[in-house]
Design a protein around this motif. Structure first.
Motif, PDB file in Angstrom:
ATOM      1  N   VAL A   1     100.234  -1.743 101.819  1.00 20.63           N
ATOM      2  CA  VAL A   1     101.312  -0.994 101.177  1.00 20.63           C
ATOM      3  C   VAL A   1     102.031  -1.964 100.246  1.00 20.63           C
ATOM      4  CG1 VAL A   1     103.498   0.237 101.496  1.00 20.63           C
ATOM      5  CG2 VAL A   1     101.610   0.599 103.104  1.00 20.63           C
ATOM      6  N   ILE A   2     102.312  -1.503  99.030  1.00 21.99           N
ATOM      7  CA  ILE A   2     103.057  -2.335  98.077  1.00 21.99           C
ATOM      8  C   ILE A   2     104.409  -1.680  97.796  1.00 21.99           C
ATOM      9  CG2 ILE A   2     103.084  -3.463  95.834  1.00 21.99           C
ATOM     10  CD1 ILE A   2     100.090  -3.334  95.745  1.00 21.99           C
ATOM     11  N   PRO A   3     105.443  -2.044  98.560  1.00 21.30           N
ATOM     12  CA  PRO A   3     106.783  -1.558  98.208  1.00 21.30           C
ATOM     13  C   PRO A   3     107.307  -2.345  97.006  1.00 21.30           C
ATOM     14  CG  PRO A   3     106.888  -2.999 100.125  1.00 21.30           C
ATOM     15  CD  PRO A   3     105.438  -2.882  99.756  1.00 21.30           C
ATOM     16  N   VAL A   4     107.799  -1.642  96.008  1.00 17.83           N
ATOM     17  CA  VAL A   4     108.401  -2.278  94.835  1.00 17.83           C
ATOM     18  C   VAL A   4     109.909  -2.310  95.036  1.00 17.83           C
ATOM     19  CG1 VAL A   4     108.728  -2.163  92.350  1.00 17.83           C
ATOM     20  CG2 VAL A   4     106.554  -1.431  93.346  1.00 17.83           C
ATOM     21  N   HIS A   5     110.488  -3.491  94.904  1.00 19.35           N
ATOM     22  CA  HIS A   5     111.953  -3.615  94.968  1.00 19.35           C
ATOM     23  C   HIS A   5     112.496  -3.309  93.568  1.00 19.35           C
ATOM     24  CE1 HIS A   5     111.065  -5.215  98.816  1.00 19.35           C
ATOM     25  NE2 HIS A   5     110.810  -6.446  98.445  1.00 19.35           N
ATOM     26  N   LEU A   6     112.658  -2.027  93.296  1.00 19.98           N
ATOM     27  CA  LEU A   6     112.871  -1.587  91.922  1.00 19.98           C
ATOM     28  C   LEU A   6     114.297  -1.846  91.441  1.00 19.98           C
ATOM     29  CD1 LEU A   6     111.017  -0.226  89.824  1.00 19.98           C
ATOM     30  CD2 LEU A   6     112.106   1.933  90.422  1.00 19.98           C
ATOM     31  N   PHE A   7     114.405  -2.263  90.195  1.00 21.39           N
ATOM     32  CA  PHE A   7     115.666  -2.445  89.488  1.00 21.39           C
ATOM     33  C   PHE A   7     116.564  -3.532  90.072  1.00 21.39           C
ATOM     34  CE2 PHE A   7     115.293   2.361  88.482  1.00 21.39           C
ATOM     35  CZ  PHE A   7     114.372   2.092  87.475  1.00 21.39           C
ATOM     36  N   GLY A   8     116.081  -4.266  91.096  1.00 19.08           N
ATOM     37  CA  GLY A   8     116.886  -5.349  91.662  1.00 19.08           C
ATOM     38  C   GLY A   8     117.354  -5.115  93.074  1.00 19.08           C
TER      39      GLY A   8
ATOM     40  N   ALA B   1     108.087  -7.810  93.950  1.00 19.27           N
ATOM     41  CA  ALA B   1     109.473  -8.217  93.720  1.00 19.27           C
ATOM     42  C   ALA B   1     109.683  -8.684  92.288  1.00 19.27           C
ATOM     43  CB  ALA B   1     109.857  -9.326  94.704  1.00 19.27           C
ATOM     44  N   ALA B   2     108.907  -8.122  91.369  1.00 25.37           N
ATOM     45  CA  ALA B   2     108.957  -8.556  89.973  1.00 25.37           C
ATOM     46  C   ALA B   2     110.351  -8.465  89.380  1.00 25.37           C
ATOM     47  CB  ALA B   2     107.979  -7.726  89.137  1.00 25.37           C
ATOM     48  N   GLN B   3     111.129  -7.476  89.813  1.00 26.50           N
ATOM     49  CA  GLN B   3     112.468  -7.273  89.263  1.00 26.50           C
ATOM     50  C   GLN B   3     113.569  -7.769  90.181  1.00 26.50           C
ATOM     51  OE1 GLN B   3     113.091  -3.192  88.057  1.00 26.50           O
ATOM     52  NE2 GLN B   3     111.056  -3.044  87.194  1.00 26.50           N
ATOM     53  N   SER B   4     113.197  -8.402  91.293  1.00 28.82           N
ATOM     54  CA  SER B   4     114.205  -8.580  92.351  1.00 28.82           C
ATOM     55  C   SER B   4     114.251  -9.963  92.956  1.00 28.82           C
ATOM     56  CB  SER B   4     113.955  -7.544  93.452  1.00 28.82           C
ATOM     57  OG  SER B   4     114.080  -6.240  92.939  1.00 28.82           O
ATOM     58  N   ILE B   5     113.914 -10.996  92.197  1.00 29.08           N
ATOM     59  CA  ILE B   5     114.047 -12.333  92.747  1.00 29.08           C
ATOM     60  C   ILE B   5     115.510 -12.587  93.110  1.00 29.08           C
ATOM     61  CG2 ILE B   5     114.304 -13.372  90.441  1.00 29.08           C
ATOM     62  CD1 ILE B   5     112.843 -15.845  91.602  1.00 29.08           C
TER      63      ILE B   5
ATOM     64  N   HIS C   1     122.048  -6.236  95.780  1.00 30.06           N
ATOM     65  CA  HIS C   1     121.438  -5.783  94.535  1.00 30.06           C
ATOM     66  C   HIS C   1     121.651  -6.846  93.457  1.00 30.06           C
ATOM     67  CE1 HIS C   1     119.943  -2.974  91.670  1.00 30.06           C
ATOM     68  NE2 HIS C   1     120.343  -1.879  92.276  1.00 30.06           N
ATOM     69  N   VAL C   2     120.601  -7.181  92.690  1.00 27.99           N
ATOM     70  CA  VAL C   2     120.741  -8.187  91.640  1.00 27.99           C
ATOM     71  C   VAL C   2     120.600  -7.593  90.238  1.00 27.99           C
ATOM     72  CG1 VAL C   2     120.071 -10.113  93.113  1.00 27.99           C
ATOM     73  CG2 VAL C   2     118.306  -8.879  91.816  1.00 27.99           C
ATOM     74  N   TYR C   3     120.526  -6.283  90.132  1.00 34.98           N
ATOM     75  CA  TYR C   3     120.657  -5.559  88.865  1.00 34.98           C
ATOM     76  C   TYR C   3     119.820  -6.120  87.720  1.00 34.98           C
ATOM     77  CZ  TYR C   3     124.193  -2.953  91.232  1.00 34.98           C
ATOM     78  OH  TYR C   3     124.826  -2.153  92.132  1.00 34.98           O
TER      79      TYR C   3
END
Length: 405
Positions: free
Chosen positions: A163-170, A193-197, A319-321
């Motif tokens: 399963v690949i959960p995406v941490h979307l938008f931060g 985690a492309a958007q959520s480091i 959240h890192v927005y």
């Protein structure tokens, strides 16, 4: 605090056309607002204060002539692993390649299924498809835009490998519930985690919540490079070791190949650039959160009138927005209004992945994932980058107020 935010899941090519330079300095809101442009992202505001350090780092790489591998890569991997709270990090050529090489290392391929969100950037599903596995699309939680764990549970079969959960938008996905679904069944969890480091879930940072975490360093990300770049972080030594071999054509010693890999290496010049920026990341996150809070306070009346839905920050998550994404029924009209007034904006994402033409053979149709389909018609990202002056943000708020009044 009421918020939410976003991925180009990968803002890759999406955000590039919105990047502008700017010279205006922060001004108190009481000052008269000039007629200024407000880009969706201003990299100059981020990079200019670091220019001396960046120049020195680039010069050092040129001086040593170590462009592939070497001390800059090793140092960056050590620093990134420490930041994420994991023992291992492997620098890679892009966030997309990070997903691909992680699945290769897990022997995911033809006959396997991987559950992914439909509401995300293309590479999440495209990476699965490229390996010959089948992406199985899950709907989203309409509150956070992230993958719905209940739907994940319904989609599991005896062919589900990951399963690949995406941490979307931060903001991170609901990892406790996803782990509870996957772990007893031996299903691997690959965090996109492309958007959520730097985003946090119950005190742990993104990338430290599954079997592996994949990052993108595309320029529009919170930690952006000078072009493409990515990384995988993990707590598993064997997985990290295999990814290191795979990124270099499966080579385990010079011209000896244990298996077929690819050229997935991160350039030393990118690592040096990212090392300058990594120590600034948490301070930039706080600026993004301040900007998000300012929007949420100023626009709360519109939300109470049910004409605008603001992002939501779930308790126990930080959240890192990467994006500040609102929802509005008249989205296209609002986007045109903002553009006409020189306010940057972007739609992440106009077409959910299960309805993309390239996936027609998978048999999905309109109505299969209603929350994802509805969000695609309503979402709009507003400028939230660090270095966004109050006077610029005030203009965004004024334009929104004028549109809805």
């Amino acid at each position: 605090m009421s918020f939410q935010s976003g991925r180009s899941g990968h803002a890759h090519t999406e955000a590039t056309s919105q990047v502008r330079t700017a010279k205006d300095k922060p001004v108190n809101l009481s000052s008269q607002e000039p007629d200024i442009e407000v880009p969706l992202l201003d990299l100059a505001a981020i990079h200019q204060p670091l220019m001396d350090k960046i120049t020195h780092a680039m010069t050092e790489v040129l001086r040593t002539n170590r462009f592939i591998g070497g001390p800059e890569i090793e140092a960056f991997e050590t620093e990134l692993a420490s930041y994420c709270g994991v023992p291992y990090a492997v620098g890679l050529s892009s966030g997309t390649d990070a997903l691909i090489v992680t699945m290769m290392a897990m022997d995911i391929g033809p006959g396997d299924e991987v559950i992914v969100p439909s509401f995300t950037f293309f590479s999440t599903a495209g990476s699965v498809y490229r390996l010959g596995a089948r992406p199985v699309f899950a709907d989203m939680d309409p509150l956070t835009f992230n993958i719905d764990p209940d739907h994940v549970a319904e989609l599991i079969t005896n062919r589900t490998k990951a399963v690949i959960p995406v941490h979307l938008f931060g903001q991170t996905a609901d990892m406790d519930r996803i782990t509870a679904i996957c772990e007893p069944r031996g299903i691997r969890i690959i965090e996109d985690a492309a958007q959520s480091i730097g985003a946090q879930y119950r005190g742990s940072r993104a990338g430290n919540l599954g079997d592996a975490g994949c990052f993108s360093f595309f320029p529009s990300k919170n930690l952006g490079g000078m072009g493409d770049g990515g990384a995988v972080v993990t707590t598993h030594a064997e997985l990290a070791d295999r990814i290191r071999h795979l990124r270099n054509h499966g080579e385990n010693q010079r011209y000896h190949h244990a298996f077929v890999g690819g050229n997935f290496r991160l350039d030393a010049i990118q690592a040096a650039f990212l090392r300058v920026k990594l120590p600034e990341l948490d301070a930039w996150h706080e600026q993004r959160r301040i900007n998000a809070n300012r929007y949420s306070q100023a626009l709360s009346t519109m939300e109470q009138r049910s004409i605008l839905r603001l992002p939501v920050e779930v308790p126990d998550r930080k959240h890192v927005y990467n994006q500040y994404v609102v929802r509005v029924e008249k989205r296209d009209e609002l986007a045109r209004h903002l553009t006409a007034h020189r306010v940057g904006n972007a739609i992440y994402y106009p077409v959910p992945l299960h309805l993309q033409k390239c996936f027609e053979s998978l048999g999905y149709k309109d109505g299969d994932l209603p929350h994802s389909e509805k969000a695609a018609k309503e979402v709009l990202a507003l400028p939230v980058f660090p270095g966004l002056s109050e006077v610029r943000q005030h203009k965004v708020i004024r334009c929104l107020t004028e549109f809805f009044s």
